[in-house]
Design an enzyme around this catalytic site. Structure first.
Site, PDB file in Angstrom:
ATOM      1  N   LYS B  45       0.953  -1.193  -0.101  1.00 33.11           N
ATOM      2  CA  LYS B  45      -0.099   0.099  -0.080  1.00 33.11           C
ATOM      3  C   LYS B  45       0.976   1.154  -0.067  1.00 33.11           C
ATOM      4  CE  LYS B  45      -3.422   2.645   0.777  1.00 33.11           C
ATOM      5  NZ  LYS B  45      -4.745   2.920  -0.236  1.00 33.11           N
ATOM      6  N   ASN B 131       3.677   5.770  -7.603  1.00 30.52           N
ATOM      7  CA  ASN B 131       2.338   5.866  -7.809  1.00 30.52           C
ATOM      8  C   ASN B 131       1.843   7.166  -8.336  1.00 30.52           C
ATOM      9  OD1 ASN B 131      -0.496   6.275  -7.566  1.00 30.52           O
ATOM     10  ND2 ASN B 131      -0.691   5.514  -5.327  1.00 30.52           N
ATOM     11  N   PHE B 132       1.942   7.442  -9.571  1.00 29.33           N
ATOM     12  CA  PHE B 132       1.363   8.518 -10.178  1.00 29.33           C
ATOM     13  C   PHE B 132       0.096   8.461 -10.809  1.00 29.33           C
ATOM     14  CE2 PHE B 132       6.288   9.117 -11.597  1.00 29.33           C
ATOM     15  CZ  PHE B 132       6.612   9.761 -10.406  1.00 29.33           C
ATOM     16  N   CYS B 134      -2.941   8.009  -8.542  1.00 28.57           N
ATOM     17  CA  CYS B 134      -4.260   7.841  -7.564  1.00 28.57           C
ATOM     18  C   CYS B 134      -4.796   9.373  -8.172  1.00 28.57           C
ATOM     19  CB  CYS B 134      -3.847   8.122  -6.210  1.00 28.57           C
ATOM     20  SG  CYS B 134      -5.327   8.199  -5.201  1.00 28.57           S
ATOM     21  N   LYS B 172       4.030   3.755 -12.144  1.00 27.64           N
ATOM     22  CA  LYS B 172       2.460   3.347 -12.431  1.00 27.64           C
ATOM     23  C   LYS B 172       1.539   4.319 -12.993  1.00 27.64           C
ATOM     24  CE  LYS B 172      -1.408   1.438  -9.810  1.00 27.64           C
ATOM     25  NZ  LYS B 172      -1.750   0.736  -8.546  1.00 27.64           N
ATOM     26  N   CYS B 342     -36.759 -17.231 -28.498  1.00 28.05           N
ATOM     27  CA  CYS B 342     -37.187 -16.150 -27.536  1.00 28.05           C
ATOM     28  C   CYS B 342     -37.131 -14.731 -28.464  1.00 28.05           C
ATOM     29  CB  CYS B 342     -35.955 -15.823 -26.689  1.00 28.05           C
ATOM     30  SG  CYS B 342     -34.257 -15.505 -27.214  1.00 28.05           S
ATOM     31  N   CYS B 345     -32.976 -12.149 -30.661  1.00 23.89           N
ATOM     32  CA  CYS B 345     -31.783 -11.703 -32.015  1.00 23.89           C
ATOM     33  C   CYS B 345     -32.857 -11.017 -33.014  1.00 23.89           C
ATOM     34  CB  CYS B 345     -31.397 -13.001 -32.535  1.00 23.89           C
ATOM     35  SG  CYS B 345     -32.734 -14.209 -33.181  1.00 23.89           S
ATOM     36  N   CYS B 406     -22.648  -7.923 -38.165  1.00 24.52           N
ATOM     37  CA  CYS B 406     -22.294  -7.205 -36.726  1.00 24.52           C
ATOM     38  C   CYS B 406     -21.984  -8.213 -35.501  1.00 24.52           C
ATOM     39  CB  CYS B 406     -23.146  -6.236 -36.580  1.00 24.52           C
ATOM     40  SG  CYS B 406     -24.838  -6.824 -36.053  1.00 24.52           S
ATOM     41  N   CYS B 413     -28.162 -13.448 -28.030  1.00 20.88           N
ATOM     42  CA  CYS B 413     -28.759 -14.799 -27.849  1.00 20.88           C
ATOM     43  C   CYS B 413     -28.492 -15.515 -26.243  1.00 20.88           C
ATOM     44  CB  CYS B 413     -28.316 -15.960 -28.871  1.00 20.88           C
ATOM     45  SG  CYS B 413     -29.030 -17.432 -28.898  1.00 20.88           S
TER      46      CYS B 413
END
Ligand SMILES: Cc1cc2nc3c(=O)[nH]c(=O)nc-3n(C[C@H](O)[C@H](O)[C@H](O)COP(=O)(O)OP(=O)(O)OC[C@H]3O[C@@H](n4cnc5c(N)ncnc54)[C@H](O)[C@@H]3O)c2cc1C
Ligand SMILES: Cc1cc2nc3c(=O)[nH]c(=O)nc-3n(C[C@H](O)[C@H](O)[C@H](O)COP(=O)(O)O)c2cc1C
Ligand code: SF4
Ligand code: SF4
Ligand code: SF4
Lengths: 444, 458
Positions: B45, B131-132, B134, B172, B342, B345, B406, B413
């Site tokens: 951390k 840590n760049f 947050c 980071k 159903c 589609c 597409c 489905c």
């Protein structure tokens, strides 16, 4: 594919599959419903303590072989158990969803999905973990689930396991007794093949172990103790019990377990003449044979039970299923005689009212009778091993954790120890015995 | 058994699975339990000058029956004294020498950077992560994503760190930027050994409509937070793919990784190691067992001997749109044995795509009303026969000539494997838009007059 293939034309082939194999989409959907509990109550209710949330999580991530490994690690017969376990009263019975009033996770079906597909993907899934050979050998008496599980674990631990089975077909009641809509005999045999492939296991069928004086095709208890480093007794229970009532002997009267065996493996067994069958008993075997006969098309099947449904030892979910299959339940009746006509054919069962209502006797018409009032105990053989003790119910006494009997070389498990429970209990006993045997043998 | 171990900037790690800098790596006890569970490394951390946190801190997006599809937090860096963290880090390294210990840092001034880098090196950190990224709280103080979003500032700070760094340095990256390759290149130019991405994405997960306060609620107000979890995986994968094309050194991939497959995807797109936060916050360290096992099986299946062999495998195939083959074409196929009728589609194609799925038995008027514009006459009338199908329902039919490929129908489905996309090339040879640009044929008829005129004039 099995060394033991069964002939066609057996009655069990007519019955379907109660809970078919899930498709991938079905399995993943059900797996994602599991909330992946920590300290999950379902695990505590599995007699083999399978890490259920972990294997279900692995199904959800498509790690099917991993799921199967998690199952087999605790239960080598996980494929059978997936289908034969009464999950309603085991794992799924304590799934957190029950308390929420929602459908519990279909643990058995997920277990079937994982084990079936993983073995299809990689038949050698488990043998990869086999330990190097130890040169030790263990004899196992009987080839039911208890012995098969024990043999598998022993083989993975590097030992040689030799199984002696008096019948021609191996597998005990897992092959010969399970209701066909749960598991077919051939599937049980295929599973045995899988276990035999785990390592150095030899299965000798048609070889009975006897207390003393072995004849042709027999071997004695003493010989096993002499020749092996340890012995595991997994002989299960004996033949069906009868009541000793009039008319019991002769055609038309069957033991339920015997009858189920014939439905499963005897192509010559014909029930087409049975129009009405009385099943005597209220346990799970009684419900099973009644359901099987009803599903096979016997027009009238009824169970005769001496008490009420509320106190039956058969599972409620099974009895409910039986009623749906058309099985009738006759409560509070004690059979006192089998009635035969002059030709000796069964025509009914004489019963007495046991409710105290004073209804007196009556004859229930039928043309065949199945006795399902329990199985006898094979006490003679067990006692032939010096130091092995039986309790007052004829059960072999063992230490629960280690499956050890009074003889330090002899272990026992399964129905012969617990008096008749489930396949999963037998598998657990086999595992415990194997672990203890390995600990003992490796210690020197 | 594949070899899962990795070499990250010369640092060996038993496997590519690292915990991201976040609550699961808050303390030594936690990291030890994580290593016991099987995690190969842990990014502690973020250390710096201890901060004060607010409560509540987390908000989540549940989707359908899925809890915590996305997680958002307004937590800052560690709130524990530096000395305590350092002592515990030294202890972890002592007891787990084979596992990778990464110190995550965030401070402000040059002197502070120098001091903290030396301190974490002193306790045996294998790597340092800057840590760049947050995107809340710390950036208001000129740190975190305030640095990550300014390549020049980033370079300056990395330069300070490199002055005293004795172990490899990871930068980071924040996703909260227009072009992620800018800070990645800046990191490279300033001498960093590696980058990791992504940190969290600026977010507001919802609004409490009774209080009229965004979530998570802190008294009577809230602040934007950082979004992570399964929901951000596609964004992270994209940014990773972009960085992989410009950053030739090791990358640690982060963002929504929850299982072995996610990890494998990140590795294929260029990650040498992967970091996990939300999935562990949800389910615990135990998930790593499945990740190790699943990746192992996957590599074995593909005949890849080590996890290193997977890294970057999909990077070349991540291309600009202009390089895609315009003649590659697929059409939808409905399996009549599986369809349950159903009609999802159908509605998807009618309202959301190109009106080429037909339901049998409609006359022309009905078809017109439904929205069809082309009226084929040979629609087969097939009743649903699949187990579990809707009795009496008809199986929809794809008008192949009209299908644009597409694959929306396949996506909606509900029955796996029912809709498949069949290859039906428009022409055997490959032709890309870039080819057309080069050939001067990049005009599609039917456009603006002004465009046609301009192109014609060219
Ligand atoms: C009708 C019926 C239905 C059942 N349904 C279920 C179910 O749905 N689910 C479930 O979990 N459980 C079910 N069970 C219980 C389950 O089948 C048993 O608990 C389990 O098979 C016990 O395993 P075992 O290895 O102890 O004994 P068994 O399965 O009985 O096997 C013992 C074996 O030892 C052999 N043997 C005996 N004596 C000798 C000897 N002297 N020498 C050599 N071999 C010998 C026997 O031939 C047999 O093959 C059912 C039982 C019955 C009777
Ligand atoms: C509660 C919380 C606290 C975090 N704290 C830090 C931090 O101190 N330093 C840091 O570099 N990243 C921090 N992160 C970001 C994670 O390290 C990680 O980059 C991000 O959560 C994406 O990964 P995930 O989708 O697996 O969660 C934090 C994330 C969360 C959820
Ligand atoms: S073995 Fe049986 S009881 Fe145990 S988890 Fe599997 S299905 Fe449930
Ligand atoms: S109790 Fe139910 S929900 Fe919880 S882990 Fe077990 S199967 Fe899953
Ligand atoms: S969405 Fe799938 S199941 Fe539903 S109608 Fe279309 S093809 Fe059939």
């Amino acid at each position: 594919m099995s060394d033991y293939s069964l002939p066609d034309g057996r009655l069990e082939e007519q019955l379907g599959d109660k809970a078919p194999l899930y498709s991938r989409a079905e399995a993943v959907a059900e797996a994602n419903r599991c909330i992946y509990c920590v300290d999950a109550p379902c695990i505590a209710k599995c007699p083999t303590s399978i890490d259920i949330p972990t294997f279900i999580h692995k199904i959800a991530t498509d790690n099917v072989r991993g799921a199967a490994r998690t199952i087999f690690e605790e239960n080598l017969l996980g494929a059978s158990c997936a289908r034969v376990c009464p999950v309603e009263v085991l794992c799924a019975g304590d799934c957190v969803y029950n308390q929420w009033g929602r459908e519990p996770i279909a643990i058995g079906r997920l277990q079937r999905y994982a084990t079936t597909n993983a073995l299809a993907q990689d038949a050698a899934l488990l043998s990869k973990t086999k330990a190097p050979s130890t040169g030790k050998k263990i004899a196992l008496v009987g080839s039911g689930p208890a012995s098969i599980a024990a043999a598998g674990h022993l083989a993975l631990d590097g030992h040689r396991a030799v199984i002696f089975e008096k019948k021609a077909i191996p597998g005990g009641l897992n092959t010969l007794g399970i209701a066909p809509y749960k598991l077919k005999a051939q599937d049980a045999l295929d599973e045995i093949d899988m276990v035999l492939g785990l390592g150095d296991i030899e299965l000798r069928t048609g070889v009975g172990v006897v207390a003393a004086d072995p004849g042709e095709g027999e071997v004695s208890a003493a010989q096993l103790l002499e020749e092996y480093d340890a012995v595991f007794i997994g002989i299960g229970l004996g033949p069906d019990n009868y009541l000793g009532i009039d008319g019991e002997d002769g055609a038309g009267v069957y033991g339920a377990v015997e009858m189920i065996e014939r439905i499963k493996v005897d192509p010559g067994f014909d029930i087409s003449s049975m129009k009405s069958v009385a099943v005597l008993g209220g346990g799970n075997t009684a419900i099973d044979i009644a359901r099987e006969l009803a599903q096979l098309g016997v027009p009238d099947v009824f169970m005769v039970y001496r008490k009420t449904a509320a106190v039956m030892s058969g599972y409620r979910h099974e009895m409910d299923g039986g009623l749906k299959d058309g099985v009738r339940l006759v409560e509070n009746r004690q059979p006192i005689a089998i009635v035969r006509d002059l030709g000796g054919e069964v025509v009914g069962v004489d019963v007495e009212d046991t409710s105290g209502g004073g209804a007196g006797g009556e004859t229930l018409a039928c043309d065949a009778v199945a006795f399902a009032i329990g199985q006898s105990r094979l006490t003679v053989l067990a006692k032939a091993f010096p130091g092995v003790e039986l309790d007052d119910k004829g059960r072999v006494v063992v230490d629960d954790e280690t499956a050890k009997t009074g003889n330090t070389k002899v272990f026992a498990g399964g129905d012969c120890v617990n008096g008749g429970k489930e396949v999963v209990n037998a598998a657990e006993h086999g595992k415990r015995a194997a672990r203890e045997i390995t600990r003992m043998l490796n210690a020197g | 058994m594949a070899d899962l171990s990795i070499d990250f900037c010369g640092v060996k790690s038993p496997n590519p699975f690292w915990l991201a800098s976040a609550p699961p790596t808050n303390s030594g006890d936690q990291v030890k339990r994580a290593f016991d569970a099987g995690w190969g490394g842990a990014v502690w951390k973020t250390l710096g000058n201890p901060i004060v946190n607010v409560s509540s801190r987390f908000g989540a997006v549940d989707y359908g029956n899925t809890k915590m599809m996305g997680l958002n937090n307004i937590e800052l860096i560690t709130d524990r004294p530096l000395e305590v963290n350092l002592r515990e880090m030294a202890d972890v390294k002592k007891h787990y020498p084979k596992n990778t210990l990464i110190a995550s840092l965030m401070v402000d001034t040059k002197d502070e950077w120098h001091e903290i880098v030396k301190k974490v090196q002193g306790v045996g950190s294998d790597l340092i992560e800057l840590n760049f990224g947050c995107p809340h709280g710390m950036c208001e103080r000129g740190m975190g994503s305030a640095v990550g979003a300014e390549p020049e500032v980033l370079k300056t700070i990395v330069g300070w760190v490199m002055e005293v760094a004795e172990v490899p340095v990871i930068v980071k990256l924040t996703p909260n930027i227009g072009d992620i390759t800018e800070p990645a290149i800046a990191a490279l130019e300033s001498g960093a050994s590696a980058v990791s991405l992504i940190n969290t994405i600026k977010s507001i997960v919802g609004v409490d409509l009774d209080l009229m306060v965004p979530r998570p609620v802190v008294g009577n107000a809230s602040s934007n937070g950082g979004y992570c979890g399964p929901a951000v995986k596609p964004i992270a994968l994209h940014l990773l793919g972009q960085v992989a094309h410009v950053f030739p050194k090791p990358i640690s991939g982060i963002g929504g990784i929850s299982n072995w497959r996610d990890a494998a995807e990140f590795m294929a797109l260029g990650s040498t190691s992967v970091q996990v936060c939300t999935a562990v916050m949800h389910y615990g360290y135990r998930i790593v067992e499945d990740m190790i096992e699943g990746l192992n099986d996957f590599l074995d299946d593909k005949g890849i001997a080590s996890s290193r062999g997977l890294v970057g495998k999909a990077v070349p195939q991540y291309q600009n749109w202009g390089n895609l083959d315009l003649n590659y074409h697929v059409v939808a196929d409905i399996d009549p044995d599986k369809c349950i009728g159903c009609q999802l589609c159908f509605v998807a194609c009618m309202d959301g795509s190109h009106q080429c799925i037909h339901i049998p038995g409609m006359d022309d008027a009905a078809k017109k009303k439904a929205g069809h514009v082309v009226f084929p006459t040979d629609i087969p009338d097939r009743p649903v026969t699949a187990e579990g199908g809707t009795p009496g329902a008809r199986i929809p039919w794809v008008h192949e000539e009209e299908c644009v490929g597409c694959n929306l129908c396949q996506l909606v489905c509900p029955v796996e494997g029912t809709v498949t996309m069949r290859e039906k090339r428009k022409a055997p040879e490959k032709e890309t838009w870039n080819d057309r640009i080069n050939a001067g044929t990049d005009v599609v008829p039917g456009g603006l007059d002004a465009t046609a005129k301009a192109r014609g004039a060219k």
